[in-house]
Write a protein that holds these residues in place. Structure first.
Motif, PDB file in Angstrom:
ATOM      1  N   CYS A  41      -1.984   2.645  -5.096  1.00  0.00           N
ATOM      2  CA  CYS A  41      -1.316   1.437  -4.384  1.00  0.00           C
ATOM      3  C   CYS A  41      -0.094   0.830  -5.273  1.00  0.00           C
ATOM      4  O   CYS A  41      -0.473   0.620  -5.962  1.00  0.00           O
ATOM      5  CB  CYS A  41      -1.838   0.486  -3.134  1.00  0.00           C
TER       6      CYS A  41
ATOM      7  N   HIS B 297       1.235  -1.238  -0.278  1.00  0.00           N
ATOM      8  CA  HIS B 297      -0.082  -0.228  -0.124  1.00  0.00           C
ATOM      9  C   HIS B 297       1.226   1.239  -0.109  1.00  0.00           C
ATOM     10  O   HIS B 297       0.785   2.667  -0.176  1.00  0.00           O
ATOM     11  CB  HIS B 297      -1.056   0.344   1.090  1.00  0.00           C
TER      12      HIS B 297
ATOM     13  N   CYS C  47      -7.063   1.961  -3.888  1.00  0.00           N
ATOM     14  CA  CYS C  47      -7.386   1.059  -4.045  1.00  0.00           C
ATOM     15  C   CYS C  47      -8.348   0.384  -3.047  1.00  0.00           C
ATOM     16  O   CYS C  47      -9.164   1.468  -2.271  1.00  0.00           O
ATOM     17  CB  CYS C  47      -5.821   0.691  -2.829  1.00  0.00           C
TER      18      CYS C  47
ATOM     19  N   CYS D 124      -7.823   0.260   0.215  1.00  0.00           N
ATOM     20  CA  CYS D 124      -7.597   0.699   1.148  1.00  0.00           C
ATOM     21  C   CYS D 124      -8.396   2.038   1.628  1.00  0.00           C
ATOM     22  O   CYS D 124      -8.411   2.498   2.550  1.00  0.00           O
ATOM     23  CB  CYS D 124      -5.975   0.215   1.794  1.00  0.00           C
TER      24      CYS D 124
END
Ligand SMILES: [Zn+2]
Length: 385
Positions: free
Chosen positions: A254, A237, A247, A249
């Motif tokens: 990332c 990440h 992403c 996340c």
């Protein structure tokens, strides 16, 4: 189970024999700094407990030939478990991490951790029955998990790629007759590569786990580096492309959005009329020189290399080990990847570190998981900093 105090003479002798494999009683006495009679009485106990045996004689320059004491790898066992989004795998190994039993099953509903653990506990029973191994000889069960792992409190804090949070493994301790351990998948793999894989001789390595996501395990001076919040190594990440692809996340650009196995296959499927779901299909197309596949692989290697260059600048490791299914195809691309990594720069050149595909291949993280209880029992350094 294992209840030998590692600071006792018996514990020290066992640990020494675990590491050195065979020694004479005089060697042991010299190494530990205790008298030969003390060695003899402790070795006798260890023989009774099945850990070691007397196995022949060493050569001697005169007088009575000394008897060799050998460590027995089949004296105790450990279970390793790998849980990923689609499959769970359970292995039973001896103390040399040789696999004695190996079963995997498809996961239908990942979020239903209770039934997964139930199933694993049944497999554990079957494994012991099948191998006729006494449950009392099992040191523990280690789990390799994708995500941020708090190994001290047995909690999988979050696993973005599998969409789960706060799995408390303490709730499942009573399913097993022996201690339970958990570790992040890339960390477990890094540990296994360090102890028995390709990086055995060196103490600094970064293991890159390429799967549907991308994770890394960092070993510094022989110790797993996890950081304050247990998430060191979430290098999948780190930003590769500012304001790039979104992403899972929540961040953009990332590294794993460009260098995971999924990223490679997704890009190919976007550009090609032929679709692939497996890495094997993709590399078959490379074999027949499919132009789109070649272009995607080249792009992919550029992205993988950029991240590896960052890792080299941060850690300056002895080894970088490339793991995951894609490492099985390294013959096809390793030279090209190295060319990209070692592209002209002022800092490092080809001799400065070694890049290897994982030697343990698909076994690296699961053997790392089995190693957790073994490490604990034999106190092979405390491997987390
Ligand atoms: Zn991300």
């Amino acid at each position: 189970m294992f209840d030998i105090d590692q600071n006792s003479n018996k514990g020290k002798i066992l640990n020494l024999l675990y590491r050195k494999r065979e020694l004479t009683k005089l060697d042991i006495s010299n190494e530990i700094g205790v008298s030969v009679p003390t060695v003899i009485s402790n070795v006798n106990e260890l023989i009774r407990e099945g850990f070691v045996e007397e196995s022949g004689v060493a050569s001697s320059t005169g007088g009575r030939k000394p008897i060799i004491v050998s460590f027995i790898p089949n004296s105790r066992y450990a279970f390793g478990v790998d849980i990923n989004p689609y499959m769970a795998r359970v292995v039973l190994t001896n103390l040399d991490l040789e696999i004695k039993y190996d079963v995997e099953f498809l996961i239908e509903e990942l979020k239903d951790i209770k039934s997964i653990m139930k199933r694993i506990s049944l497999i554990v029973k079957e494994a012991l029955e099948f191998t006729k191994i006494d449950e009392k000889k099992v040191l523990g069960i280690g789990f390799s998990l994708q995500g941020t792992v708090d190994e001290e409190n047995l909690v999988l804090k979050r696993a973005i790629n599998i969409g789960v949070k706060d799995w408390d493994f303490k709730l499942f301790e009573n399913l097993f007759q022996f201690p339970l351990f958990i570790e992040n998948e890339a960390n477990a793999a890094a540990l296994a590569e360090l102890k028995i894989g390709i990086a055995k001789e060196e103490r600094n390595l970064v293991y890159i786990s390429v799967s549907s996501g991308l994770g890394t395990g960092i070993v510094i001076e022989g110790q797993l580096y996890k950081g304050k919040n247990k998430r060191a190594g979430e290098m999948g990440h780190m930003t590769l492309v500012p304001h790039g692809k979104l992403c899972r996340c929540g961040r953009k650009g990332c590294w794993e959005m460009y260098a995971s196995q999924k990223a490679l296959l997704d890009e190919f499927n976007e550009l090609s009329d032929v679709k692939v779901t497996k890495l094997e299909q993709f590399f078959n197309l490379i074999m027949i020189k499919n132009k789109v596949a070649e272009k995607c692989l080249n792009n992919y290697l550029n992205n993988l290399a950029s991240g590896i260059q960052n890792i080299v600048l941060i850690f300056d490791p002895h080894y970088i080990v490339l793991g995951g299914e894609i490492s099985g195809y390294s013959d096809v691309y390793l030279d090209s990847l190295k060319d990209k990594i070692f592209d002209e720069n002022e800092f490092y050149n080809r001799g400065d570190f070694k890049l290897f595909p994982s030697r343990l291949k698909r076994n690296s993280s699961i053997l790392g998981a089995a190693l957790l209880p073994i490490q604990k029992a034999f106190l092979i350094e405390q491997d987390v900093i």
